[in-house]
Design an enzyme around this catalytic site. Sequence first.
Site, PDB file in Angstrom:
ATOM      1  N   ALA A   1       0.819  -1.212   0.000  1.00 49.31           N
ATOM      2  CA  ALA A   1       0.000   0.000   0.000  1.00 49.31           C
ATOM      3  C   ALA A   1       0.850   1.258   0.000  1.00 49.31           C
ATOM      4  O   ALA A   1       0.492   2.258  -0.632  1.00 49.31           O
ATOM      5  CB  ALA A   1      -0.936  -0.004   1.210  1.00 49.31           C
ATOM      6  N   GLY A   2       1.984   1.238   0.696  1.00 55.47           N
ATOM      7  CA  GLY A   2       2.863   2.394   0.736  1.00 55.47           C
ATOM      8  C   GLY A   2       3.450   2.706  -0.628  1.00 55.47           C
ATOM      9  O   GLY A   2       3.533   3.872  -1.025  1.00 55.47           O
TER      10      GLY A   2
ATOM     11  N   ASP B   1      11.663  -2.460  -9.784  1.00 60.76           N
ATOM     12  CA  ASP B   1      12.550  -3.374  -9.072  1.00 60.76           C
ATOM     13  C   ASP B   1      13.789  -2.566  -8.714  1.00 60.76           C
ATOM     14  O   ASP B   1      14.288  -1.782  -9.528  1.00 60.76           O
ATOM     15  CB  ASP B   1      12.923  -4.588  -9.917  1.00 60.76           C
ATOM     16  CG  ASP B   1      13.411  -5.745  -9.048  1.00 60.76           C
ATOM     17  OD1 ASP B   1      12.638  -6.181  -8.174  1.00 60.76           O
ATOM     18  OD2 ASP B   1      14.539  -6.215  -9.236  1.00 60.76           O
TER      19      ASP B   1
END
Length: 209
Positions: free
Chosen positions: A17-18, A75
């Site tokens: 969520a962050g 990534d």
Amino acid sequence: MMRKLGGGKLVIATHNAGKLKEISALLAPFGLGCISAGSLGLPEPPETGKTFVANALIKARAAAAASGLPALADDSGLSVAALDGRPGVYTADWAERQWFEGEPGRDWYMAMGKVEGLLQGKGPNASRDAWFSCVLAIAWPDGEYAVYEGRVDGTLTWPPRGEMGFGYDPVFVPQDSELTFAEIAPEEKHAISHRADAFAKLVADQFSA
């Protein structure tokens, strides 16, 4: 001409969520509505790539194929010159506790300690140069994709310093600074970070006139 993101929905290939909040805020000025792969119930694909680019594309392509919408994945990780670029794509794995190291989860202090232990094993003259990398990958359901790479160089220090960062931030001192990433105010860090570098390239390519 390279394909451009239009308005509408963009899937952020994350269950965090962050991370969704951070990326959504960065893309909000461009009229994109961001939704997470987690909120759509999409599974997390195995990250079997050997590079940041490969893993970002795995995640973006999986989310785009499953949702039918364009998807963005990132990534990132830390590379240490004296350790031949390790931990690199295994940055998070180095923080995973083994069965004999306590409850499951990530222990970043342990991960920082592993890096420091290996550096000390190289001797007092070993280079402490290191860099953070971030790759952002956009994939469309039809298979088209774009990749943007960001990097910030610095050196490693020990012991860890600062309370504001996460991951390896307390041991990473960016170039032209005497403070670690964990000692720099978040808004200042975001302006010079590897992710900021990658996002600047994405914005310039995708949203320029």
